[in-house]
Write a protein that holds these residues in place. Structure first.
Motif, PDB file in Angstrom:
ATOM      1  N   THR A  24      49.246  57.823  31.550  1.00 45.87           N
ATOM      2  CA  THR A  24      48.974  56.925  32.661  1.00 45.87           C
ATOM      3  C   THR A  24      48.591  55.574  32.097  1.00 45.87           C
ATOM      4  N   SER A  25      48.885  54.555  32.838  1.00 46.48           N
ATOM      5  CA  SER A  25      48.543  53.201  32.419  1.00 46.48           C
ATOM      6  C   SER A  25      47.319  52.763  33.198  1.00 46.48           C
ATOM      7  N   ALA A  26      46.173  53.291  32.796  1.00 46.91           N
ATOM      8  CA  ALA A  26      44.940  52.949  33.489  1.00 46.91           C
ATOM      9  C   ALA A  26      44.603  51.487  33.239  1.00 46.91           C
ATOM     10  N   VAL A  27      44.108  50.844  34.266  1.00 41.46           N
ATOM     11  CA  VAL A  27      43.690  49.461  34.137  1.00 41.46           C
ATOM     12  C   VAL A  27      42.215  49.369  34.501  1.00 41.46           C
ATOM     13  N   SER A  28      41.494  48.546  33.783  1.00 46.32           N
ATOM     14  CA  SER A  28      40.069  48.400  34.079  1.00 46.32           C
ATOM     15  C   SER A  28      39.870  47.287  35.102  1.00 46.32           C
ATOM     16  N   PRO A  29      38.866  47.442  35.957  1.00 42.47           N
ATOM     17  CA  PRO A  29      38.603  46.424  36.980  1.00 42.47           C
ATOM     18  C   PRO A  29      38.230  45.083  36.345  1.00 42.47           C
ATOM     19  N   ILE A  30      38.465  44.032  37.087  1.00 47.07           N
ATOM     20  CA  ILE A  30      38.142  42.685  36.627  1.00 47.07           C
ATOM     21  C   ILE A  30      36.791  42.281  37.219  1.00 47.07           C
ATOM     22  N   SER A  31      35.860  41.910  36.382  1.00 47.83           N
ATOM     23  CA  SER A  31      34.553  41.449  36.849  1.00 47.83           C
ATOM     24  C   SER A  31      34.655  39.980  37.266  1.00 47.83           C
ATOM     25  N   ALA A  32      33.649  39.512  37.994  1.00 49.38           N
ATOM     26  CA  ALA A  32      33.641  38.105  38.405  1.00 49.38           C
ATOM     27  C   ALA A  32      33.609  37.185  37.192  1.00 49.38           C
ATOM     28  N   ALA A  61      41.073  46.752  46.037  1.00 51.06           N
ATOM     29  CA  ALA A  61      41.543  48.075  45.617  1.00 51.06           C
ATOM     30  C   ALA A  61      42.374  47.910  44.346  1.00 51.06           C
ATOM     31  N   GLY A  62      42.231  48.803  43.418  1.00 53.85           N
ATOM     32  CA  GLY A  62      42.999  48.732  42.186  1.00 53.85           C
ATOM     33  C   GLY A  62      42.323  47.903  41.109  1.00 53.85           C
ATOM     34  N   GLY A  63      41.084  47.436  41.371  1.00 52.84           N
ATOM     35  CA  GLY A  63      40.335  46.720  40.337  1.00 52.84           C
ATOM     36  C   GLY A  63      40.474  45.218  40.354  1.00 52.84           C
ATOM     37  N   GLY A  64      41.145  44.671  41.355  1.00 53.78           N
ATOM     38  CA  GLY A  64      41.305  43.226  41.445  1.00 53.78           C
ATOM     39  C   GLY A  64      40.075  42.546  42.016  1.00 53.78           C
ATOM     40  N   ILE A  65      40.142  41.234  42.093  1.00 55.34           N
ATOM     41  CA  ILE A  65      39.029  40.448  42.628  1.00 55.34           C
ATOM     42  C   ILE A  65      39.578  39.181  43.277  1.00 55.34           C
ATOM     43  N   VAL A  66      38.838  38.673  44.261  1.00 56.04           N
ATOM     44  CA  VAL A  66      39.206  37.439  44.951  1.00 56.04           C
ATOM     45  C   VAL A  66      38.137  36.390  44.666  1.00 56.04           C
ATOM     46  N   THR A  82      44.764  40.467  39.887  1.00 55.19           N
ATOM     47  CA  THR A  82      45.074  41.887  39.964  1.00 55.19           C
ATOM     48  C   THR A  82      45.370  42.404  38.560  1.00 55.19           C
ATOM     49  N   PRO A  83      44.605  43.405  38.077  1.00 55.40           N
ATOM     50  CA  PRO A  83      44.880  43.941  36.746  1.00 55.40           C
ATOM     51  C   PRO A  83      46.210  44.690  36.717  1.00 55.40           C
ATOM     52  N   LYS A  84      46.903  44.564  35.603  1.00 53.15           N
ATOM     53  CA  LYS A  84      48.190  45.221  35.396  1.00 53.15           C
ATOM     54  C   LYS A  84      48.158  45.998  34.085  1.00 53.15           C
ATOM     55  N   PRO A  85      49.030  46.990  33.928  1.00 53.15           N
ATOM     56  CA  PRO A  85      49.098  47.729  32.657  1.00 53.15           C
ATOM     57  C   PRO A  85      49.425  46.789  31.495  1.00 53.15           C
ATOM     58  N   VAL A  89      47.056  40.542  33.639  1.00 53.05           N
ATOM     59  CA  VAL A  89      46.497  40.282  34.956  1.00 53.05           C
ATOM     60  C   VAL A  89      47.439  39.349  35.705  1.00 53.05           C
ATOM     61  N   ASN A  90      47.675  39.664  36.978  1.00 53.39           N
ATOM     62  CA  ASN A  90      48.492  38.818  37.838  1.00 53.39           C
ATOM     63  C   ASN A  90      47.554  37.917  38.630  1.00 53.39           C
ATOM     64  N   ILE A  91      47.882  36.638  38.682  1.00 52.28           N
ATOM     65  CA  ILE A  91      47.076  35.658  39.408  1.00 52.28           C
ATOM     66  C   ILE A  91      47.942  35.024  40.487  1.00 52.28           C
ATOM     67  N   THR A  92      47.459  35.044  41.727  1.00 45.39           N
ATOM     68  CA  THR A  92      48.112  34.297  42.797  1.00 45.39           C
ATOM     69  C   THR A  92      47.104  33.305  43.351  1.00 45.39           C
ATOM     70  N   VAL A  93      47.595  32.111  43.655  1.00 40.62           N
ATOM     71  CA  VAL A  93      46.727  31.047  44.156  1.00 40.62           C
ATOM     72  C   VAL A  93      47.302  30.510  45.456  1.00 40.62           C
ATOM     73  N   GLN A  94      46.455  30.428  46.472  1.00 38.24           N
ATOM     74  CA  GLN A  94      46.796  29.761  47.726  1.00 38.24           C
ATOM     75  C   GLN A  94      45.853  28.577  47.839  1.00 38.24           C
ATOM     76  N   ASN A  95      46.392  27.380  47.773  1.00 39.08           N
ATOM     77  CA  ASN A  95      45.570  26.181  47.841  1.00 39.08           C
ATOM     78  C   ASN A  95      45.408  25.708  49.269  1.00 39.08           C
ATOM     79  N   GLY A  96      44.159  25.529  49.681  1.00 38.34           N
ATOM     80  CA  GLY A  96      43.857  24.923  50.966  1.00 38.34           C
ATOM     81  C   GLY A  96      44.248  25.717  52.178  1.00 38.34           C
ATOM     82  N   SER A  97      44.084  27.056  52.140  1.00 36.59           N
ATOM     83  CA  SER A  97      44.396  27.827  53.340  1.00 36.59           C
ATOM     84  C   SER A  97      43.405  27.443  54.429  1.00 36.59           C
ATOM     85  N   LEU A  98      43.906  27.068  55.564  1.00 39.45           N
ATOM     86  CA  LEU A  98      43.068  26.560  56.639  1.00 39.45           C
ATOM     87  C   LEU A  98      42.193  27.664  57.209  1.00 39.45           C
ATOM     88  N   ARG A  99      40.912  27.437  57.232  1.00 41.18           N
ATOM     89  CA  ARG A  99      39.935  28.368  57.806  1.00 41.18           C
ATOM     90  C   ARG A  99      40.073  29.775  57.243  1.00 41.18           C
TER      91      ARG A  99
END
Length: 117
Positions: A24-32, A61-66, A82-85, A89-99
């Motif tokens: 299995t490709s266990a991934v460890s959670p990402i801390s702040a 879920a899956g060890g990711g963080i926002v 989001t941690p990956k095997p 780590v995969n990073i997605t960025v949304q700039n300036g999401s309203l409210r």
């Protein structure tokens, strides 16, 4: 060898335990703290402010963080890690999401990368 073959044919097995296990490709959670270091290494702006947006540093879920930060009038930047095997780590960025995406108003994803941890 003859006896082993006879045992297999009769359904008694070979007499040896099957010790192979699926990998299995266990991934460890990402801390702040780790998330902030990864974001900084990628030159993605993130700053902790007093009065942080709701849901900042929320575990996924899956060890990711926002990570969230205010971005102008009612805007919030949302950075998801989001941690990956393979120690990635995969990073997605949304700039300036309203409210914070309420009322169906969200900014498109402006960045989607996978990097080393």
């Amino acid at each position: 060898m003859k006896t082993g073959f006879a045992n297999i044919v009769s359904g008694q097995g070979s007499g040896q335990a099957n010790t192979s296990q699926p990998t299995t490709s266990a991934v460890s959670p990402i801390s702040a703290a780790e998330a902030q270091a990864i974001v900084a290494a990628q030159n993605i702006q993130y700053r902790e402010e007093q009065g942080e947006p709701a849901g900042n540093k929320t575990s996924l879920a899956g060890g990711g963080i926002v990570l969230k930060q205010y971005a102008g009038a009612q805007g919030i930047d949302i950075i998801k890690l989001t941690p990956k095997p393979g120690n990635k780590v995969n990073i997605t960025v949304q700039n300036g999401s309203l409210r914070d995406g309420q009322a169906g108003e969200t900014a498109p994803i402006s960045q989607n990368i996978t990097v080393d941890r």
